[in-house]
Design a protein around this motif. Structure first.
Motif, PDB file in Angstrom:
ATOM      1  N   TYR A  49      50.756  36.640  35.347  1.00 35.91           N
ATOM      2  CA  TYR A  49      50.205  37.794  37.225  1.00 35.91           C
ATOM      3  C   TYR A  49      49.249  38.599  36.721  1.00 35.91           C
ATOM      4  CZ  TYR A  49      55.772  37.440  35.881  1.00 35.91           C
ATOM      5  OH  TYR A  49      57.064  36.732  35.412  1.00 35.91           O
ATOM      6  N   TYR A  50      48.705  38.307  37.924  1.00 37.73           N
ATOM      7  CA  TYR A  50      47.692  39.114  38.726  1.00 37.73           C
ATOM      8  C   TYR A  50      47.669  41.078  38.434  1.00 37.73           C
ATOM      9  CZ  TYR A  50      44.565  41.533  42.411  1.00 37.73           C
ATOM     10  OH  TYR A  50      44.019  41.596  43.384  1.00 37.73           O
ATOM     11  N   HIS A  51      46.518  40.775  37.554  1.00 36.70           N
ATOM     12  CA  HIS A  51      46.421  41.936  36.857  1.00 36.70           C
ATOM     13  C   HIS A  51      45.054  42.920  37.616  1.00 36.70           C
ATOM     14  CE1 HIS A  51      49.196  42.157  33.272  1.00 36.70           C
ATOM     15  NE2 HIS A  51      48.996  41.243  33.621  1.00 36.70           N
ATOM     16  N   PRO A  52      44.661  43.201  38.482  1.00 32.44           N
ATOM     17  CA  PRO A  52      43.360  43.983  39.796  1.00 32.44           C
ATOM     18  C   PRO A  52      42.772  44.515  38.015  1.00 32.44           C
ATOM     19  CG  PRO A  52      45.148  44.275  40.449  1.00 32.44           C
ATOM     20  CD  PRO A  52      45.583  43.550  39.595  1.00 32.44           C
ATOM     21  N   GLU A  53      43.047  44.778  37.673  1.00 32.55           N
ATOM     22  CA  GLU A  53      42.608  46.072  36.597  1.00 32.55           C
ATOM     23  C   GLU A  53      41.849  45.014  35.222  1.00 32.55           C
ATOM     24  OE1 GLU A  53      45.465  45.523  36.510  1.00 32.55           O
ATOM     25  OE2 GLU A  53      45.861  44.926  34.256  1.00 32.55           O
ATOM     26  N   ASP A  54      42.332  44.032  35.446  1.00 34.15           N
ATOM     27  CA  ASP A  54      41.739  42.699  34.508  1.00 34.15           C
ATOM     28  C   ASP A  54      40.680  42.103  34.987  1.00 34.15           C
ATOM     29  OD1 ASP A  54      42.884  40.762  32.239  1.00 34.15           O
ATOM     30  OD2 ASP A  54      41.485  41.925  31.502  1.00 34.15           O
ATOM     31  N   LEU A 107      33.575  33.169  41.631  1.00 35.64           N
ATOM     32  CA  LEU A 107      34.224  32.687  39.982  1.00 35.64           C
ATOM     33  C   LEU A 107      35.002  33.588  39.282  1.00 35.64           C
ATOM     34  CD1 LEU A 107      31.508  30.858  39.290  1.00 35.64           C
ATOM     35  CD2 LEU A 107      33.678  29.413  40.051  1.00 35.64           C
ATOM     36  N   HIS A 108      36.612  33.983  39.336  1.00 37.05           N
ATOM     37  CA  HIS A 108      37.709  34.277  38.982  1.00 37.05           C
ATOM     38  C   HIS A 108      38.169  34.316  37.522  1.00 37.05           C
ATOM     39  CE1 HIS A 108      37.489  35.691  43.732  1.00 37.05           C
ATOM     40  NE2 HIS A 108      36.201  36.291  42.954  1.00 37.05           N
ATOM     41  N   PHE A 109      38.038  35.167  37.072  1.00 34.93           N
ATOM     42  CA  PHE A 109      38.992  35.455  35.449  1.00 34.93           C
ATOM     43  C   PHE A 109      39.354  36.047  35.275  1.00 34.93           C
ATOM     44  CE2 PHE A 109      35.993  37.458  32.827  1.00 34.93           C
ATOM     45  CZ  PHE A 109      34.755  36.985  33.564  1.00 34.93           C
ATOM     46  N   GLN A 110      40.698  36.628  34.229  1.00 38.59           N
ATOM     47  CA  GLN A 110      41.494  38.303  34.112  1.00 38.59           C
ATOM     48  C   GLN A 110      40.710  38.153  32.169  1.00 38.59           C
ATOM     49  OE1 GLN A 110      44.488  38.872  37.234  1.00 38.59           O
ATOM     50  NE2 GLN A 110      45.511  38.088  35.312  1.00 38.59           N
ATOM     51  N   TYR A 111      40.420  39.201  32.194  1.00 44.09           N
ATOM     52  CA  TYR A 111      39.469  39.092  30.260  1.00 44.09           C
ATOM     53  C   TYR A 111      40.913  38.895  29.753  1.00 44.09           C
ATOM     54  CZ  TYR A 111      35.203  40.878  31.913  1.00 44.09           C
ATOM     55  OH  TYR A 111      34.231  41.161  32.854  1.00 44.09           O
ATOM     56  N   LYS A 112      41.909  40.051  29.720  1.00 45.62           N
ATOM     57  CA  LYS A 112      42.847  40.392  28.715  1.00 45.62           C
ATOM     58  C   LYS A 112      44.657  39.383  29.375  1.00 45.62           C
ATOM     59  CE  LYS A 112      43.643  44.862  28.716  1.00 45.62           C
ATOM     60  NZ  LYS A 112      42.353  45.236  29.163  1.00 45.62           N
TER      61      LYS A 112
END
Ligand SMILES: Cc1cn([C@H]2C[C@H](O)[C@@H](COP(=O)(O)OP(=O)(O)O[C@H]3O[C@H](C)C(=O)[C@H](O)[C@H]3O)O2)c(=O)[nH]c1=O
Length: 183
Positions: free
Chosen positions: A138-143, A63-68
């Motif tokens: 957008y995709y932010h892999p670091e996030d 289960l994925h998400f992006q923080y910022k």
């Protein structure tokens, strides 16, 4: 009158969307997104990235998400069938930690609009599935962050009893539970 049926769920910001399918002796046509129709339904967002993934039976992504850079997602299945799941991870949400799942398939042509603030994933129920979706950021892999698919506190009822195996990426195997991830 728009060409989409927007079905609210018991989680705010989560909609099941049924497009109008125009069938004829050649096959069918449907609009899969229409800015004005969505805006009229209160879904006024701009999508900046389209994604597509193909997976074999038993593959579970999430289960994925992006923080910022949280992404709203308009998801659908163009081939096969998946069980699509979201978990509300919006800090002050009354449904925080609650999950919601739906079968999305080539057959039912249903879409899921998941606003920002949810962890998202799916498991493939058919031989294979093609999954396409629009994102509001957008995709932010670091996030990127994730939650373990079988977190016992969330207790998602994945319909996997008929699957021989569940296949996870190395990355998806190492996620922690919601309470360890978002303290
Ligand atoms: C998500 C993403 C990935 N990639 C690259 C990065 C890797 O080299 C490769 C596979 O990435 P990943 O294993 O993260 O792909 P999924 O496991 O399908 O991830 C997705 O799974 C669940 C279902 C989601 O909702 C998210 O959109 C996304 O996290 O594609 C990109 O170039 N752009 C992207 O937006």
């Amino acid at each position: 009158m728009g060409k989409f049926n927007f079905i609210e769920t018991d989680i705010k910001g989560l909609y099941i969307i049924e497009p109008t399918v125009f069938g004829d002796n050649r096959g069918y046509f449907m609009e899969t997104y229409n800015y004005q129709d969505f805006k009229n339904a209160g879904l006024d967002m701009v999508f900046v990235q389209d994604n597509e993934s193909k997976s074999k039976q038993g593959v579970l992504r999430g289960l994925h998400f992006q923080y910022k850079h949280p992404q709203g997602k308009l998801v659908r299945v163009t081939k096969g069938e998946v069980f699509d799941v979201v978990v509300d991870i919006r800090k002050n949400s009354p449904t925080y930690g609650k999950w919601y799942g739906a079968i999305l398939s080539e057959e039912n042509k249903r879409q899921f609009y998941v606003s920002e603030g949810f962890a998202h994933g799916f498991v493939v129920l058919s031989e294979e599935a093609e999954f396409v979706y629009k994102c509001t950021d957008y995709y932010h892999p670091e996030d990127e962050g994730g939650i373990l698919w079988n977190d016992p506190d969330i207790a998602i009822e994945w319909p996997i009893e008929n699957l021989k195996e569940i296949m996870l990426s190395e990355k998806d195997k190492q996620w922690k539970s919601l309470k360890e991830t978002l303290k």
